[in-house]
Design a protein around this motif. Structure first.
Motif, PDB file in Angstrom:
ATOM      1  N   LEU A  47      -6.956 -11.619   5.838  1.00 44.01           N
ATOM      2  CA  LEU A  47      -6.528 -10.785   6.963  1.00 44.01           C
ATOM      3  C   LEU A  47      -7.673 -10.413   7.910  1.00 44.01           C
ATOM      4  CD1 LEU A  47      -7.788  -8.199   5.632  1.00 44.01           C
ATOM      5  CD2 LEU A  47      -5.495  -7.573   4.943  1.00 44.01           C
ATOM      6  N   LEU A  51       0.791  -1.231   0.000  1.00 41.45           N
ATOM      7  CA  LEU A  51       0.000   0.000   0.000  1.00 41.45           C
ATOM      8  C   LEU A  51       0.827   1.287   0.000  1.00 41.45           C
ATOM      9  CD1 LEU A  51       0.103   0.880   3.221  1.00 41.45           C
ATOM     10  CD2 LEU A  51      -1.620  -0.904   3.391  1.00 41.45           C
ATOM     11  N   SER A  69      -2.748  -6.175  -0.128  1.00 37.41           N
ATOM     12  CA  SER A  69      -3.549  -5.405   0.825  1.00 37.41           C
ATOM     13  C   SER A  69      -5.011  -5.622   0.486  1.00 37.41           C
ATOM     14  CB  SER A  69      -3.219  -3.906   0.718  1.00 37.41           C
ATOM     15  OG  SER A  69      -3.536  -3.427  -0.577  1.00 37.41           O
ATOM     16  N   VAL A  70      -5.852  -5.416   1.480  1.00 34.12           N
ATOM     17  CA  VAL A  70      -7.288  -5.451   1.186  1.00 34.12           C
ATOM     18  C   VAL A  70      -7.742  -4.068   0.706  1.00 34.12           C
ATOM     19  CG1 VAL A  70      -8.036  -4.950   3.571  1.00 34.12           C
ATOM     20  CG2 VAL A  70      -9.567  -6.180   2.041  1.00 34.12           C
ATOM     21  N   GLY A  71      -7.078  -3.023   1.202  1.00 33.54           N
ATOM     22  CA  GLY A  71      -7.398  -1.654   0.783  1.00 33.54           C
ATOM     23  C   GLY A  71      -6.786  -1.387  -0.589  1.00 33.54           C
ATOM     24  N   HIS A  93      -0.134   1.399  12.059  1.00 35.78           N
ATOM     25  CA  HIS A  93      -0.743   0.621  10.968  1.00 35.78           C
ATOM     26  C   HIS A  93      -0.287  -0.848  11.018  1.00 35.78           C
ATOM     27  CE1 HIS A  93      -2.548   1.061   6.680  1.00 35.78           C
ATOM     28  NE2 HIS A  93      -2.840  -0.119   7.209  1.00 35.78           N
ATOM     29  N   ARG A  97      -8.667   3.516   7.150  1.00 31.80           N
ATOM     30  CA  ARG A  97      -7.665   4.385   6.539  1.00 31.80           C
ATOM     31  C   ARG A  97      -7.741   5.757   7.217  1.00 31.80           C
ATOM     32  NH1 ARG A  97      -5.659   0.490   4.854  1.00 31.80           N
ATOM     33  NH2 ARG A  97      -5.122  -0.093   2.727  1.00 31.80           N
ATOM     34  N   MET A 131      -1.193 -13.300   3.055  1.00 30.78           N
ATOM     35  CA  MET A 131      -1.354 -12.171   2.140  1.00 30.78           C
ATOM     36  C   MET A 131      -0.328 -12.242   1.011  1.00 30.78           C
ATOM     37  SD  MET A 131      -1.964  -9.132   4.911  1.00 30.78           S
ATOM     38  CE  MET A 131      -2.045  -7.741   3.786  1.00 30.78           C
TER      39      MET A 131
HETATM   40  O1  LIG Z   1      -4.217  -1.766   5.594  1.00 36.14           O
HETATM   41  C1  LIG Z   1      -3.962  -2.844   5.167  1.00 36.14           C
HETATM   42  C2  LIG Z   1      -4.574  -3.418   4.012  1.00 36.14           C
HETATM   43  O2  LIG Z   1      -5.279  -2.704   3.276  1.00 36.14           O
HETATM   44  O3  LIG Z   1      -4.345  -4.608   3.770  1.00 36.14           O
END
Ligand SMILES: O=CC(=O)O
Length: 305
Positions: A84, A36, A59-61, A270, A222, A282
């Protein structure tokens, strides 16, 4: 199946690759696996050139990816949801308890001589039993947080989102309310939404001013969803009781930032998905997304653009 070799270049450091270096090295690549800290925007996509087929983010975001630019160029995108969820939910509960029961202040007092006799109201916090927990942005992570909080005898879960989420809400018996009601009713407010143009700065004075004096605000999504000046004002004037933040703007948050001066603000760097198991899952998922994308096959987790 015919075997195909992939040639790759790895930035072998825990620190982000400097932008100029990245812009040089992506030239001609067919795939990019990023985290990220890498902004994948028009400049970077132009530097990569027309060979680029797939971007896989660990990342998931995905607010660091310019989705419009990717879509325009027909580039496929992989990300890492689900693997995650447990880890992030666990950290969110830990942060919520650390904030509401003032654990960081308490260990500091114990270590630095502030611990005198047992005192009736010293270091009192707020408990989860009989509370109302609000979730802003009900997805997999919000559900996982609520499932973990339920055994603490939470009275009621409420949520808001851009749309009703009946399937997820049923899993935790959460009631849909407006953003105003979420602010007014929550004793604990967990922010679990993605950062989008709609959610940018959504946690601002307007929201904080409607919250309860005893409310605890927790953000593991975020930093951009929070107006930090407004949060500082709300915390320093006692408008709300406390905040736990795993994410800030910018990251890292400069050590002289006013939020660091507040006892009722717990700030983490974070780390919500930072367990060995989760980071391994991940990275494996991000690698498999990338390889599937390069082969032109369905990715294990592809973002619909
Ligand atoms: O913040 C962490 C993610 O988006 O994996």
């Amino acid at each position: 199946m015919r075997e195909r070799k992939v040639q790759f270049e790895m930035w072998d450091s825990d620190d982000p690759v400097p932008r100029v270096e990245l812009l040089k090295r992506v030239k001609g690549c067919e795939g990019i696996l990023c985290v990220l800290t890498e902004k994948i925007d028009a400049q970077l996509l132009n530097a990569a050139g027309p060979n680029l087929k797939v971007v896989s983010t660990m990342s998931v975001g995905f607010d660091h990816l310019s989705l419009d630019e990717l879509k325009k160029r027909g580039i496929r995108v992989g990300y890492t949801p689900d693997v995650l969820t447990d880890c992030v939910a666990e950290l969110t509960v830990a942060l919520l308890l650390a904030t509401s029961r003032r654990l960081i202040e308490a260990t500091h007092e114990a270590k630095t001589g502030g611990w005198g006799t047992w005192r009736t109201l010293w270091l009192c916090g707020h408990e989860l039993a009989n509370s109302t927990v609000g979730i802003l942005g009900l997805g997999r992570i919000g559900v996982a947080i609520a499932e973990r909080l339920k055994p603490f005898k939470v009275k009621k879960f409420i949520y808001t989102d851009v749309a009703l989420r009946p399937e997820l809400a049923n899993m935790i018996e959460a009631e849909y309310v407006s953003l105003d009601e979420l602010a007014k009713q929550s004793d604990f407010l967990a922010i679990c939404c993605a950062l989008t143009p709609e959610t940018y700065g959504i946690c601002n004075w307007n929201l904080f001013s409607k919250m309860k004096k005893n409310a605890i605000f927790i953000n593991t999504s975020r930093g951009g969803v929070v107006n930090q000046e407004d949060l500082y004002e709300a915390l320093s004037t006692g408008l709300i009781a406390g905040a736990g933040l795993d994410v800030t703007t910018p990251e890292p948050l400069p050590t002289h930032h006013p939020l660091f001066t507040l006892k009722n603000c717990v700030i983490l760097p974070h780390v919500a998905s930072a367990s060995y198991t989760t980071r391994n899952s991940m990275s494996a998922l991000a690698a498999n997304n990338l390889l599937a994308g390069l082969r032109g096959e369905p990715m294990p987790k592809e973002l619909k653009l």
